[in-house]
Scaffold this motif. Structure first.
Motif, PDB file in Angstrom:
ATOM      1  N   GLY A 187       3.935   3.571   3.303  1.00  0.00           N
ATOM      2  CA  GLY A 187       3.619   2.299   2.422  1.00  0.00           C
ATOM      3  C   GLY A 187       2.919   2.481   1.134  1.00  0.00           C
ATOM      4  N   ILE A 188       2.620   1.093   0.364  1.00  0.00           N
ATOM      5  CA  ILE A 188       2.163   1.400  -0.760  1.00  0.00           C
ATOM      6  C   ILE A 188       0.585   1.398  -0.585  1.00  0.00           C
ATOM      7  CG2 ILE A 188       1.743   0.112  -3.000  1.00  0.00           C
ATOM      8  CD1 ILE A 188       4.204  -1.443  -2.546  1.00  0.00           C
ATOM      9  N   LYS A 189      -0.099   2.301  -1.359  1.00  0.00           N
ATOM     10  CA  LYS A 189      -1.556   2.248  -1.382  1.00  0.00           C
ATOM     11  C   LYS A 189      -2.257   1.275  -2.480  1.00  0.00           C
ATOM     12  CE  LYS A 189      -1.656   5.616   1.624  1.00  0.00           C
ATOM     13  NZ  LYS A 189      -2.023   5.407   2.934  1.00  0.00           N
ATOM     14  N   PRO A 190      -3.064   0.480  -2.073  1.00  0.00           N
ATOM     15  CA  PRO A 190      -3.884  -0.361  -3.014  1.00  0.00           C
ATOM     16  C   PRO A 190      -4.307   0.380  -4.390  1.00  0.00           C
ATOM     17  CG  PRO A 190      -4.840  -0.725  -0.812  1.00  0.00           C
ATOM     18  CD  PRO A 190      -3.781   0.669  -0.708  1.00  0.00           C
ATOM     19  N   ASP A 191      -3.842  -0.355  -5.386  1.00  0.00           N
ATOM     20  CA  ASP A 191      -3.925   0.374  -6.811  1.00  0.00           C
ATOM     21  C   ASP A 191      -5.398   0.241  -7.342  1.00  0.00           C
ATOM     22  OD1 ASP A 191      -3.763  -2.458  -7.283  1.00  0.00           O
ATOM     23  OD2 ASP A 191      -2.034  -2.299  -8.523  1.00  0.00           O
ATOM     24  N   SER A 192      -6.357  -0.434  -6.572  1.00  0.00           N
ATOM     25  CA  SER A 192      -7.679  -0.744  -7.127  1.00  0.00           C
ATOM     26  C   SER A 192      -8.461  -0.610  -5.904  1.00  0.00           C
ATOM     27  CB  SER A 192      -7.918  -2.078  -7.903  1.00  0.00           C
ATOM     28  OG  SER A 192      -6.994  -2.115  -8.744  1.00  0.00           O
ATOM     29  N   ILE A 193      -8.708   0.730  -5.370  1.00  0.00           N
ATOM     30  CA  ILE A 193      -9.529   0.824  -4.214  1.00  0.00           C
ATOM     31  C   ILE A 193     -11.044   0.546  -4.620  1.00  0.00           C
ATOM     32  CG2 ILE A 193     -10.437   2.505  -2.512  1.00  0.00           C
ATOM     33  CD1 ILE A 193      -7.562   1.994  -2.091  1.00  0.00           C
TER      34      ILE A 193
END
Length: 271
Positions: A187-193
């Protein structure tokens, strides 16, 4: 219709997981099956013809549909399976990232459907099956955008079914719960952890580690796809697997407050 005369099936995202299991199940049931993947793959030993298709690209979608029509003369069944996962706090993803998710999970299915419908209408028959999720029925903490896309698939599928029934075309959505695939790993990881969600993220990771080894096999979902494809009177929604059935029943009959508590406990959130 006998099992040797099922017709032509086109399955997106058929390189692994639910898509591959579905393609194989349809082939065993008598369909001539074309599967798609984003990268070139050899045809399978099960007799599935693999073609390249990127569902976010209009030209690629039209090209693969034209290829199947050229080779087989028609498409009786479209299974929209290609999709991505995205786990994280809702505010951890930019609008651009959410748009990318929807481009695959929702608009990819719409592109494929729009490309296939004209030939189905001319032939006066067809089935379209969209792989949704039980998360299209319930809220999903830390999967808000994925759940939103699946909720959209639900509304799109049911509305479309009403529109195309006049042409002897039916649309169904399949609603699995957890399925034992590498889907969540890719899956895609969030781009603003955000550090504020570290604890919740750890709880979600622990939940997935616990449930995935016991989750349904892709074959469970594939069997439901075959049922939806071959039912004389197809339903608009099919749950796939015992967990999905239980959640669906709870969502329908449990009081909202009780369902809310069960959901939060499942996701290891404070009740």
């Amino acid at each position: 219709m006998s099992k040797t005369e099922r017709g032509i099936a086109l399955v997106t995202g058929a390189s692994s997981g639910i898509g591959l299991a579905t393609a194989r199940a349809l082939r065993r049931d008598g369909y001539r099956v074309f599967g798609t993947s984003r990268k070139s793959m050899p045809d399978t030993s099960d007799g599935i013809t693999m073609l390249i298709c990127d569902v976010i690209d209009d030209a690629s979608v039209q090209s693969v549909v034209d290829e199947v029509l050229s080779r087989a003369g028609g498409i009786n069944l479209l299974v929209n399976n290609a999709g991505l996962a995205l786990f994280g706090g809702a505010e951890e993803s930019s609008v651009a990232q959410v748009q990318a998710l929807f481009d695959v999970n929702l608009f990819g299915a719409i592109r494929m459907t729009n490309a296939v419908l004209p030939s189905m209408r001319r032939r006066g028959k067809g089935r379209i099956i969209n792989i949704g999720s039980i998360l299209g029925l319930i809220p999903a903490p830390y999967s808000a955008h994925y759940s939103a896309a699946k909720h959209a698939i639900e509304g799109y599928s049911e509305s479309l079914d009403h529109e195309v029934r006049a042409f002897n075309i039916r649309v169904s959505v399949i609603e699995p719960a957890f399925v034992r695939t590498i889907f969540d790993q890719n899956g895609i990881k969030p781009d603003s952890i955000l550090n504020e969600y570290d604890g919740a993220r750890a709880n979600l990771d622990a939940l997935l580690r616990d449930v995935m080894p016991k989750a349904d096999l892709p074959d469970v979902v594939a069997a439901v796809v075959v049922k939806a494809a071959t039912d004389a009177h197809p339903r608009r929604r099919y749950t796939a697997g015992k967990v999905a059935q239980q959640i669906g029943m709870l969502r329908r009959f449990a009081p909202a407050e009780i369902f809310d508590k069960i959901l939060r406990k499942q996701f290891r959130l404070p009740v």
